[in-house]
Write an enzyme that holds these catalytic residues in place. Structure first.
Site, mmCIF file in Angstrom:
data_model
loop_
_atom_site.group_PDB
_atom_site.id
_atom_site.type_symbol
_atom_site.label_atom_id
_atom_site.label_comp_id
_atom_site.label_asym_id
_atom_site.label_seq_id
_atom_site.Cartn_x
_atom_site.Cartn_y
_atom_site.Cartn_z
ATOM 1 N N ASP A 82 0.969 -1.193 0.075
ATOM 2 C CA ASP A 82 0.011 0.047 -0.048
ATOM 3 C C ASP A 82 0.905 1.266 0.077
ATOM 4 O OD1 ASP A 82 -2.354 1.347 -0.044
ATOM 5 O OD2 ASP A 82 -2.434 1.508 2.326
ATOM 6 N N HIS A 180 -6.920 10.553 4.119
ATOM 7 C CA HIS A 180 -6.564 9.332 5.198
ATOM 8 C C HIS A 180 -6.765 9.848 6.550
ATOM 9 C CE1 HIS A 180 -3.991 8.497 1.283
ATOM 10 N NE2 HIS A 180 -4.693 7.242 1.629
ATOM 11 N N GLY A 209 -9.019 5.805 2.074
ATOM 12 C CA GLY A 209 -9.605 6.730 2.821
ATOM 13 C C GLY A 209 -10.896 6.512 3.445
ATOM 14 N N VAL A 231 -9.253 0.624 4.361
ATOM 15 C CA VAL A 231 -9.320 0.726 5.640
ATOM 16 C C VAL A 231 -8.304 0.468 6.495
ATOM 17 C CG1 VAL A 231 -11.039 0.293 7.633
ATOM 18 C CG2 VAL A 231 -11.850 0.081 5.451
ATOM 19 N N ALA A 232 -7.752 1.801 7.295
ATOM 20 C CA ALA A 232 -6.723 1.513 8.089
ATOM 21 C C ALA A 232 -6.970 2.419 9.506
ATOM 22 C CB ALA A 232 -5.435 2.224 7.182
ATOM 23 N N THR A 233 -7.274 3.570 9.440
ATOM 24 C CA THR A 233 -7.161 4.261 10.742
ATOM 25 C C THR A 233 -8.328 3.675 11.762
ATOM 26 O OG1 THR A 233 -6.435 6.160 9.595
ATOM 27 C CG2 THR A 233 -7.343 6.600 11.768
#
Length: 284
Positions: A82, A180, A209, A231-233
């Site tokens: 990524d 993000h 984001g 999806v990360a945060t």
């Protein structure tokens, strides 16, 4: 083969009218949550890592974990680079066994973006590795890169076709109003722009984001051509907050096998919700 490229995953999603979630992981526990949840729901998922994650955990270690878990659960998995920016870094990881890459040259002028991306595509396709690239630039912070609001720009639909044809990419990440990180208030997504991009480009489209987006917004983007949701945060926030809460309530806790369970449970809830929002349960 259990470790696969994302090309077939995303082509299937495009035909089926759903999206495949790409979950950014950081360690054994976060990977366990994603894989176990996906296997239980028979959902296709992508295991994503930024350059910082691969540096932290080690490329060979992450590949070994993905391969072992995919075999354990008889569940095909893709491990994805990524927001990688350096050709030599990408090439080394591809030679190690990674089969899905995002080359991010979105900060460069259009012609230079094309040139940088095409170099990566020409290399990766020799190894049957799928390539994603981004046109337009999201705000917020990803790894150590901070993009200020003044530098944000949306994807131009006509340029998107030229970009896709000139580079030979397998999927296109678009900028339509997401960022993000988490949102202080609900973002206003440019659905008409996304619909226009879809008319110009027939590749699977990618939404970065997506942390904190409403179910309604996610599902609307899928109707308009989004096939991969990043999806990360939201995962990090759920995991870390649950861990903080547990240690506050149990200050005597010292065994990570115990105190990490609540963090994994909180993250599992997010993974399950995103899979449901993407409509990919039962599609693996």
């Amino acid at each position: 083969m259990y470790v696969v490229s994302t090309k077939q995953m995303l082509n299937n999603a495009q035909r089926g009218g759903y999206a495949v979630p790409a979950f950014n992981i950081h360690n054994l526990e976060t990977m366990q949550v994603v894989v176990e949840t996906a296997a239980n729901l028979h959902a296709p998922v992508i295991i994503a890592g930024t350059p910082g994650t691969f540096t932290y955990a080690g490329t060979e270690n992450l590949l070994a974990l993905v391969s072992a878990m995919a075999k354990q659960y008889h569940h095909p998995l893709a491990i994805h680079l990524d927001h990688h920016t350096k050709f030599d870094d990408i090439a080394q990881k591809v030679r190690s066994g990674v089969r899905s890459v995002m080359i991010d040259a979105s900060h460069l002028p259009f012609a230079q973006n094309i040139s940088r991306v095409k170099e990566v595509v020409d290399f990766c396709h020799r190894f049957d590795v799928s390539v994603e690239a981004e046109l337009g630039q999201l705000g917020g912070q990803e790894d150590d890169v901070q993009v200020n609001e003044a530098d944000v720009f949306y994807t131009n639909p006509a340029q998107a076709r030229e970009f896709a044809e000139a580079t030979g990419i397998d999927s296109l990440a678009v900028a339509i109003g997401t960022a993000h990180g988490m949102y202080a208030s609900a973002p206003a997504l440019d659905f008409s722009r996304l619909e226009n991009i879809r008319q110009w480009v027939n590749l699977p489209l990618v939404l970065h984001g997506a942390s904190g987006l409403s179910t309604k917004d996610i599902q609307q983007t899928i109707k308009l051509g989004i096939c991969k949701i990043n999806v990360a945060t939201e995962l990090k926030n759920a995991f870390s907050q649950a861990l903080k809460n547990y240690l506050t309530e149990h200050p005597e806790a010292t065994d990570p096998r115990d105190y990490l369970q609540s963090a994994k449970s909180a993250m599992r809830d997010v993974v399950s919700k995103v899979i449901a929002d993407c409509g990919c349960e039962g599609r693996a």
